[in-house]
Design a protein around this motif. Sequence first.
Motif, PDB file in Angstrom:
ATOM      1  N   ALA A 107      -5.711   4.774  -3.226  1.00 53.38           N
ATOM      2  CA  ALA A 107      -6.232   3.421  -3.461  1.00 53.38           C
ATOM      3  C   ALA A 107      -6.502   3.185  -4.945  1.00 53.38           C
ATOM      4  N   GLU A 108      -6.936   4.224  -5.662  1.00 51.03           N
ATOM      5  CA  GLU A 108      -7.126   4.098  -7.114  1.00 51.03           C
ATOM      6  C   GLU A 108      -5.790   4.037  -7.837  1.00 51.03           C
ATOM      7  N   ALA A 109      -4.803   4.723  -7.281  1.00 52.84           N
ATOM      8  CA  ALA A 109      -3.482   4.777  -7.926  1.00 52.84           C
ATOM      9  C   ALA A 109      -2.750   3.444  -7.842  1.00 52.84           C
ATOM     10  N   GLU A 110      -2.953   2.714  -6.746  1.00 55.33           N
ATOM     11  CA  GLU A 110      -2.144   1.518  -6.478  1.00 55.33           C
ATOM     12  C   GLU A 110      -2.218   0.445  -7.570  1.00 55.33           C
ATOM     13  N   ALA A 122      -0.039   1.563 -10.486  1.00 55.45           N
ATOM     14  CA  ALA A 122       1.384   1.512 -10.125  1.00 55.45           C
ATOM     15  C   ALA A 122       1.879   0.075 -10.098  1.00 55.45           C
ATOM     16  N   ARG A 123       1.040  -0.834  -9.588  1.00 53.99           N
ATOM     17  CA  ARG A 123       1.459  -2.237  -9.503  1.00 53.99           C
ATOM     18  C   ARG A 123       1.544  -2.871 -10.890  1.00 53.99           C
ATOM     19  N   ALA A 124       0.630  -2.505 -11.776  1.00 58.38           N
ATOM     20  CA  ALA A 124       0.704  -3.021 -13.149  1.00 58.38           C
ATOM     21  C   ALA A 124       1.991  -2.578 -13.827  1.00 58.38           C
ATOM     22  N   ALA A 125       2.381  -1.326 -13.599  1.00 61.54           N
ATOM     23  CA  ALA A 125       3.646  -0.835 -14.159  1.00 61.54           C
ATOM     24  C   ALA A 125       4.831  -1.563 -13.526  1.00 61.54           C
ATOM     25  N   TYR A 126       4.757  -1.785 -12.225  1.00 63.06           N
ATOM     26  CA  TYR A 126       5.833  -2.470 -11.503  1.00 63.06           C
ATOM     27  C   TYR A 126       6.011  -3.903 -11.989  1.00 63.06           C
ATOM     28  N   ASN A 127       4.920  -4.587 -12.263  1.00 59.64           N
ATOM     29  CA  ASN A 127       5.006  -5.965 -12.751  1.00 59.64           C
ATOM     30  C   ASN A 127       5.724  -6.048 -14.086  1.00 59.64           C
ATOM     31  N   ARG A 128       5.644  -5.000 -14.881  1.00 60.53           N
ATOM     32  CA  ARG A 128       6.330  -4.976 -16.174  1.00 60.53           C
ATOM     33  C   ARG A 128       7.786  -4.549 -16.040  1.00 60.53           C
ATOM     34  N   SER A 129       8.069  -3.672 -15.076  1.00 62.89           N
ATOM     35  CA  SER A 129       9.434  -3.140 -14.958  1.00 62.89           C
ATOM     36  C   SER A 129       9.784  -2.962 -13.480  1.00 62.89           C
ATOM     37  N   PRO A 130      10.124  -4.067 -12.795  1.00 65.83           N
ATOM     38  CA  PRO A 130      10.272  -4.021 -11.333  1.00 65.83           C
ATOM     39  C   PRO A 130      11.495  -3.280 -10.818  1.00 65.83           C
ATOM     40  N   ASP A 131      12.480  -2.983 -11.696  1.00 67.68           N
ATOM     41  CA  ASP A 131      13.623  -2.227 -11.174  1.00 67.68           C
ATOM     42  C   ASP A 131      13.726  -0.831 -11.795  1.00 67.68           C
ATOM     43  N   VAL A 150       6.480   5.612  -7.409  1.00 68.42           N
ATOM     44  CA  VAL A 150       5.037   5.891  -7.395  1.00 68.42           C
ATOM     45  C   VAL A 150       4.277   4.757  -6.714  1.00 68.42           C
ATOM     46  N   LEU A 151       4.785   3.514  -6.795  1.00 67.10           N
ATOM     47  CA  LEU A 151       4.139   2.424  -6.070  1.00 67.10           C
ATOM     48  C   LEU A 151       4.266   2.635  -4.571  1.00 67.10           C
ATOM     49  N   VAL A 152       5.455   3.010  -4.122  1.00 61.45           N
ATOM     50  CA  VAL A 152       5.651   3.298  -2.694  1.00 61.45           C
ATOM     51  C   VAL A 152       4.748   4.457  -2.262  1.00 61.45           C
ATOM     52  N   GLU A 153       4.675   5.513  -3.090  1.00 56.40           N
ATOM     53  CA  GLU A 153       3.850   6.662  -2.751  1.00 56.40           C
ATOM     54  C   GLU A 153       2.382   6.261  -2.596  1.00 56.40           C
ATOM     55  N   SER A 154       1.888   5.416  -3.497  1.00 60.01           N
ATOM     56  CA  SER A 154       0.481   5.007  -3.401  1.00 60.01           C
ATOM     57  C   SER A 154       0.240   4.187  -2.143  1.00 60.01           C
ATOM     58  N   LEU A 155       1.148   3.271  -1.809  1.00 58.14           N
ATOM     59  CA  LEU A 155       0.974   2.430  -0.628  1.00 58.14           C
ATOM     60  C   LEU A 155       1.096   3.235   0.654  1.00 58.14           C
ATOM     61  N   GLU A 156       2.083   4.124   0.721  1.00 58.47           N
ATOM     62  CA  GLU A 156       2.228   4.959   1.915  1.00 58.47           C
ATOM     63  C   GLU A 156       1.039   5.908   2.066  1.00 58.47           C
ATOM     64  N   GLY A 157       0.531   6.409   0.953  1.00 58.00           N
ATOM     65  CA  GLY A 157      -0.654   7.260   1.011  1.00 58.00           C
ATOM     66  C   GLY A 157      -1.867   6.506   1.538  1.00 58.00           C
ATOM     67  N   MET A 158      -2.021   5.255   1.092  1.00 59.21           N
ATOM     68  CA  MET A 158      -3.125   4.441   1.606  1.00 59.21           C
ATOM     69  C   MET A 158      -2.981   4.225   3.109  1.00 59.21           C
ATOM     70  N   ALA A 159      -1.749   3.996   3.551  1.00 59.16           N
ATOM     71  CA  ALA A 159      -1.513   3.790   4.984  1.00 59.16           C
ATOM     72  C   ALA A 159      -1.894   5.036   5.779  1.00 59.16           C
ATOM     73  N   GLN A 160      -1.518   6.208   5.254  1.00 63.31           N
ATOM     74  CA  GLN A 160      -1.841   7.470   5.933  1.00 63.31           C
ATOM     75  C   GLN A 160      -3.355   7.700   5.989  1.00 63.31           C
ATOM     76  N   GLN A 161      -4.079   7.146   5.022  1.00 64.10           N
ATOM     77  CA  GLN A 161      -5.540   7.292   5.005  1.00 64.10           C
ATOM     78  C   GLN A 161      -6.241   6.188   5.790  1.00 64.10           C
ATOM     79  N   GLY A 162      -5.452   5.366   6.490  1.00 59.20           N
ATOM     80  CA  GLY A 162      -6.027   4.332   7.338  1.00 59.20           C
ATOM     81  C   GLY A 162      -6.458   3.084   6.595  1.00 59.20           C
ATOM     82  N   LEU A 163      -6.055   2.956   5.336  1.00 56.18           N
ATOM     83  CA  LEU A 163      -6.415   1.777   4.555  1.00 56.18           C
ATOM     84  C   LEU A 163      -5.425   0.642   4.828  1.00 56.18           C
ATOM     85  N   LYS A 164      -5.849  -0.577   4.620  1.00 59.97           N
ATOM     86  CA  LYS A 164      -5.023  -1.738   4.919  1.00 59.97           C
ATOM     87  C   LYS A 164      -3.929  -1.912   3.863  1.00 59.97           C
ATOM     88  N   VAL A 165      -2.691  -1.976   4.325  1.00 62.80           N
ATOM     89  CA  VAL A 165      -1.545  -2.216   3.440  1.00 62.80           C
ATOM     90  C   VAL A 165      -0.595  -3.188   4.129  1.00 62.80           C
TER      91      VAL A 165
END
Length: 842
Positions: free
Chosen positions: A647-650, A653-662, A669-684
């Motif tokens: 959740a801290e990583a996301e 990662a999103r700030a980096a993605y907004n600057r360089s989306p491809d 790393v954005l996918v990893e942070s979101l999937e990790g949040m999902a595995q921890q039961g957090l809302k994604v």
Amino acid sequence: MKAFISHSSKDKIFASQIAAEIGDLRCEYDEYTFDFTLNSAAIRKALARSSLFVILLSENSVRSTFINEEIRAALEARSAGRIKDVLIFSIDGTSYSSLPSWLKGINVAQHLRSPKQISRRIDATLMELSLKEGVISDFYFGRDGEELNFRQALAKPKASSPIAVHVVGNHGVGRKTFLRKSLGSVAPRNYAAFIEIPLDEYESITELYRKLYDVWEIYNPLTAGEAFLAFKDLSDSDKIKEVSKYIRQLAEADTLPVFVDDGGVFQDDGDYHPHFPLIFNELSDIARPTLSFIQARMMRHALKQRYPRSFHIRIPSLSDETVYQLLCLKLKELDIDFTEAEVRKACEFTDGHPYNINLVVSFIAADGFDVFLANPSDVIEIKSQRGHDFMKRIQFSTLEADIVAVLHEYRYCDLEFLLAALEVDANLLTESVRKLEDFCCIERKDRMITLSPPIRDAVRRDKRFGRADDWLGSVGQRIVAAIKEYEASESLSISFLDSAIPEILRSGSGVGFVSALILPSHFLRVGRDYYDKGNFRRSIEFCQKALEGDAQLSMDAKIEASRLLGLAITRLDPDDLRVNGILDKLRAYGTNTSKRVGFFIEGFRARRKGKYDVAEEKFRLASQLDKENYHINRELSSVLCRLGRFAEAEPFARAAYNRSPDNPYILDVLVESLEGMAQQGLKVNSKEIFELNSDLEAICTAGGFLFHKVRNSRRLYGQSKQVEAISILANLISGDEVSLEAYFRRAQMYVRSHDLKRARTDIAKIRTMGDSETDAFRYADELEVDCLIAENRFVEAKNEIGMRFGGASGIEKRLYRSLVNAIAYAPAGVPQWLKDWSKQYR
């Protein structure tokens, strides 16, 4: 497009060799008609079929009656607008003092002795003339508010009127057009010509001097080398005067240098590089703009107040009605029929940018309105900086892809350089360059061609433009061979040499007269190229050479060379003590940029050692100095993911993605942070994760990357699909490229499945990679501890953690947590002291 070759009959062997190189379809050369009969009608007919007039200047030609007749006919053709350009080649050192004044006034004699050299230059000039034909007209609709502000600034008293004009806006919004039209209407006699000069990042006053010298002086490599060596020995104040002299001379010739800023005007903190304010002071007696800048970055208001003789103006998007009118005019010029509704709909995809308008027109011309409006995604993707999605929809021929590959490798190239590098038919090259320009993949800056900024990153990651070392080596050999054709006293442009010097340095080829032209920034450029390609030892070699000449480097260039050096050394060996010296040097520079880079290297070094807590601390310190830097945000997010703090990583990662989306690494790393949040039961947002994974797969497939498959396998394993997950990794491991990550993740899966025999087989394989992969031993040691815990060998596991990972806090904590959890659920037989330690640790 044809060239008329004017020569003496006594030079016909030399001229026939040139004609043979160019080809019959591209030149007017008839030795029988022009040698034996003074046929004025034939000469005029031949000139009518030509766009370029070429004179081979020699002792024979200056006395030739035939040549004088051809020159008279050429004068008529030029007056009528049929002859577009003139080239004069001195083939025996003859002075051109005997030529008519109109020829002297529009050109200078170029001294070349080789028919091949001359033919290549003629071909390049014919290409330039051909590319200028058929270009959609540069319609201009006035920007009333901005022009009024500009005129008011120009009307100020001398003490406060601008010397330097900065035209700022997004790429393609019409900055250069605004500058030319505005100054041309206010003071047309003072601005008869505009010369574009690119200024790259990390260039100093030395490179600025060379580029102005190239524009103004008549030279050859020998005289240029002497001038550059003399400039190197000047004091700082005299260097300012010498650069200012050229800008003043250009102003006296009613010519404005237009510096296209690619990072070479402002320092990282947003202020000028130190030499620019000194140049402004040297030119303070002039009451009108004498230099201009095209930029995407606006100087901060507080800094602007320091420089009253600089004027900054932002160019906004065009209004909806102006876009509509402009689009209509361009479509009518191409004879494309349309309805008002179609054009109004197409206008929605331009965002008011002339660049996007031209792009829309190109797609409509190629596919028609129906196809474009049904799927306008090409324009949408490049607008949102998704260069990969834009590029994948364009079909490139082999030659077009080769041109893009050369431009990616050498950055700025003139047409003569491309001809030498690719050795292809000039007509085919012209057609390919035109198509690339029509689809906004490349841009021309006067004589130079470069990739369009929105697609540069996408090209780097698209395997269609990747070329094998053999291919790149062949291109390099042709470039070096072309340089070696010249003697020091012959005409060869600095821009050609600047493009070629990195290849000369890489190949180690000796070209005598080039040595005086080599700068530390050339070594830095090669060092950066090697770093990007993963050749860290060669990167270290060239960055060290760049820093040996640090007196000629800008401060930002010194910092960049130190950054690359520190990262390259750390990648090879994070314990290498040379990094400490680099960090000391960065601290001594004392700028915010150098501090930020120092923190980044320290964070990167700690991450390589597995000390994730320290890495987090250092990356956060770097982030405080530049919150928008996507490299820092990605690394910080990656470390937080490694620590399980998804959740801290996301947000990072999103700030980096907004600057360089491809960028695939940022997507990963954005996918990893979101999937990790999902595995921890957090809302994604599960739909977003699916779409990001699809984007990641597409980009990795296009670029030949494999790590998205590792991510897919981990996701499948998390869904209890162990067989499918391990099968993906097995296919990766059996491929051509050995993947440390694939072995590591498969061994992890084997451990968790209690297949410890297979796990240890992979661990043994990982250890064999230690010579080339610095993370290999740490990965193997980490996995070995996991195996010991799985075997209930808790005492050995605890000892291994303390011995192998003491201080590597991130890994140490993860392994200790695993050990403590295993002890808690272990059967009888665990020593009491170990149980007590486990309770205390918990």
